[in-house]
Write an enzyme that holds these catalytic residues in place. Structure first.
Site, PDB file in Angstrom:
ATOM      1  N   HIS A 122      21.005 -43.971 -36.569  1.00 14.66           N
ATOM      2  CA  HIS A 122      21.895 -43.355 -35.560  1.00 14.66           C
ATOM      3  C   HIS A 122      23.359 -43.595 -35.922  1.00 14.66           C
ATOM      4  O   HIS A 122      24.202 -42.741 -35.688  1.00 14.66           O
ATOM      5  CB  HIS A 122      21.617 -43.932 -34.177  1.00 14.66           C
ATOM      6  CG  HIS A 122      20.329 -43.482 -33.575  1.00 14.66           C
ATOM      7  ND1 HIS A 122      20.149 -42.232 -33.023  1.00 14.66           N
ATOM      8  CD2 HIS A 122      19.139 -44.124 -33.432  1.00 14.66           C
ATOM      9  CE1 HIS A 122      18.917 -42.130 -32.541  1.00 14.66           C
ATOM     10  NE2 HIS A 122      18.270 -43.267 -32.782  1.00 14.66           N
ATOM     11  N   ASP A 129      16.940 -39.083 -31.199  1.00 18.05           N
ATOM     12  CA  ASP A 129      15.900 -39.415 -30.223  1.00 18.05           C
ATOM     13  C   ASP A 129      15.731 -38.194 -29.339  1.00 18.05           C
ATOM     14  O   ASP A 129      16.730 -37.703 -28.758  1.00 18.05           O
ATOM     15  CB  ASP A 129      16.338 -40.599 -29.345  1.00 18.05           C
ATOM     16  CG  ASP A 129      16.476 -41.908 -30.112  1.00 18.05           C
ATOM     17  OD1 ASP A 129      15.917 -42.020 -31.214  1.00 18.05           O
ATOM     18  OD2 ASP A 129      17.149 -42.821 -29.590  1.00 18.05           O
ATOM     19  N   GLU A 187       8.132 -45.547 -32.430  1.00 14.29           N
ATOM     20  CA  GLU A 187       8.793 -44.849 -31.312  1.00 14.29           C
ATOM     21  C   GLU A 187       8.530 -43.352 -31.472  1.00 14.29           C
ATOM     22  O   GLU A 187       9.083 -42.727 -32.382  1.00 14.29           O
ATOM     23  CB  GLU A 187      10.316 -45.105 -31.339  1.00 14.29           C
ATOM     24  CG  GLU A 187      10.696 -46.554 -31.135  1.00 14.29           C
ATOM     25  CD  GLU A 187      12.205 -46.799 -31.187  1.00 14.29           C
ATOM     26  OE1 GLU A 187      12.972 -45.900 -31.587  1.00 14.29           O
ATOM     27  OE2 GLU A 187      12.610 -47.918 -30.828  1.00 14.29           O
ATOM     28  N   HIS A 190      11.808 -41.045 -31.906  1.00 12.63           N
ATOM     29  CA  HIS A 190      12.865 -41.298 -32.909  1.00 12.63           C
ATOM     30  C   HIS A 190      12.516 -40.680 -34.268  1.00 12.63           C
ATOM     31  O   HIS A 190      11.456 -40.949 -34.830  1.00 12.63           O
ATOM     32  CB  HIS A 190      13.059 -42.811 -33.066  1.00 12.63           C
ATOM     33  CG  HIS A 190      14.069 -43.198 -34.114  1.00 12.63           C
ATOM     34  ND1 HIS A 190      15.304 -43.728 -33.810  1.00 12.63           N
ATOM     35  CD2 HIS A 190      14.027 -43.119 -35.474  1.00 12.63           C
ATOM     36  CE1 HIS A 190      15.973 -43.971 -34.926  1.00 12.63           C
ATOM     37  NE2 HIS A 190      15.216 -43.599 -35.962  1.00 12.63           N
TER      38      HIS A 190
HETATM   39  C1  LIG Z   1      16.937 -48.025 -29.208  1.00 14.02           C
HETATM   40  C2  LIG Z   1      16.064 -46.887 -29.684  1.00 14.02           C
HETATM   41  N1  LIG Z   1      16.348 -45.707 -28.932  1.00 14.02           N
HETATM   42  C3  LIG Z   1      16.301 -46.625 -31.168  1.00 14.02           C
HETATM   43  O1  LIG Z   1      16.988 -45.703 -31.524  1.00 14.02           O
HETATM   44  N2  LIG Z   1      15.720 -47.506 -32.018  1.00 14.02           N
HETATM   45  C4  LIG Z   1      15.949 -47.436 -33.444  1.00 14.02           C
HETATM   46  C5  LIG Z   1      15.066 -48.422 -34.166  1.00 14.02           C
HETATM   47  C6  LIG Z   1      17.414 -47.718 -33.779  1.00 14.02           C
HETATM   48  O2  LIG Z   1      18.081 -48.463 -33.052  1.00 14.02           O
HETATM   49  O3  LIG Z   1      17.854 -47.234 -34.844  1.00 14.02           O
HETATM   50 ZN   LIG Z   2      16.402 -43.647 -32.159  1.00 12.15          ZN
END
Ligand SMILES: C[C@@H](N)C(=O)N[C@H](C)C(=O)O
Ligand SMILES: [Zn+2]
Length: 212
Positions: A122, A129, A187, A190
């Site tokens: 991100h 997401d 997840e 994601h």
């Molecule tokens: C926090 C969650 N929405 C997410 O994006 N997790 C991944 C592992 C990240 O933080 O890159």
């Molecule tokens: Zn994510």
């Protein structure tokens, strides 16, 4: 371009002028406000509210930025979904590095949140997401869990009794993979874009990126 290293030895772009020089050299480095490319894209930016796992408002604006090639791939994926009667709802795109640090302080578990010692996809503007909605009603399809449910039920390999929910999770994965994204196994919401590590980590706030 010379990107300074942070306390973990990671190169993180936190200077707007440096980011702008990178964009001038390579247009694919541009962080695009997704709404300019996909007008009307549905969003539920929980990190711009206190309704998220940190219980804090992490963003001042409910915006989604992604690197240009990532946003273009999402547009193509959305077009294909629309033909099937579905659309996307976005929970998060680019996330400034300082927000990853705040998340890690609350959930120091790299199955669910990125370790700031490595950075997050991100932070590179190359992870998203998201979930699916029905085009006709705008309602979310039923997925195995809510967004940011950090349990094994959110894993892609979690065995689901309800075949409709499994099909929803599978449809999102099929469409995303077809358009250059890879799932995070822990997840369902994601996805990383291909070659995500070629985009540098960034720590520039939305307000700065959105300046004209
Ligand atoms: C926090 C969650 N929405 C997410 O994006 N997790 C991944 C592992 C990240 O933080 O890159
Ligand atoms: Zn994510």
């Amino acid at each position: 371009q010379d990107i300074p290293a942070n306390k973990y030895g990671l190169k993180v772009v936190s200077d707007l002028a440096l980011y702008q020089r990178m964009v001038a050299k390579d247009a694919n480095m541009r962080m695009v406000n997704l709404e300019t490319l996909i007008p009307g894209i549905k969003k539920d930016i929980r990190y711009a509210t206190a309704n998220n796992f940190t219980k804090q408002q992490l963003y001042r604006q409910a915006l989604v930025f992604l690197r240009l090639p990532v946003a273009k791939a999402l547009l193509e994926a959305q077009r294909e979904l629309n033909r099937l009667g579905y659309g996307f709802k976005i929970f998060d795109g680019y996330r400034p590095y300082e927000v990853t640090e705040k998340m890690w302080a609350i959930v120091p578990d790299d199955r669910y949140a990125a370790n700031p010692a490595n950075g997050s996809g991100h932070n590179r503007g190359a992870a998203v997401d998201l979930t699916l909605i029905y085009l006709e009603t705008g309602k979310e399809v039923v997925m195995p869990t809510d967004f940011d449910d950090f349990t094994e039920k959110a894993y892609h390999n979690y065995p689901l009794k309800d075949s409709a929910v499994a099909a929803n999770r599978g449809l999102l994965k099929t469409i995303m993979e077809k358009h250059g994204f890879t799932a995070l196994e822990t997840e369902w919401w994601h996805y990383f874009f291909r070659d995500h590590k070629k985009y540098p980590l960034m720590d520039i706030r939305f307000e700065e990126l959105d300046k004209r």
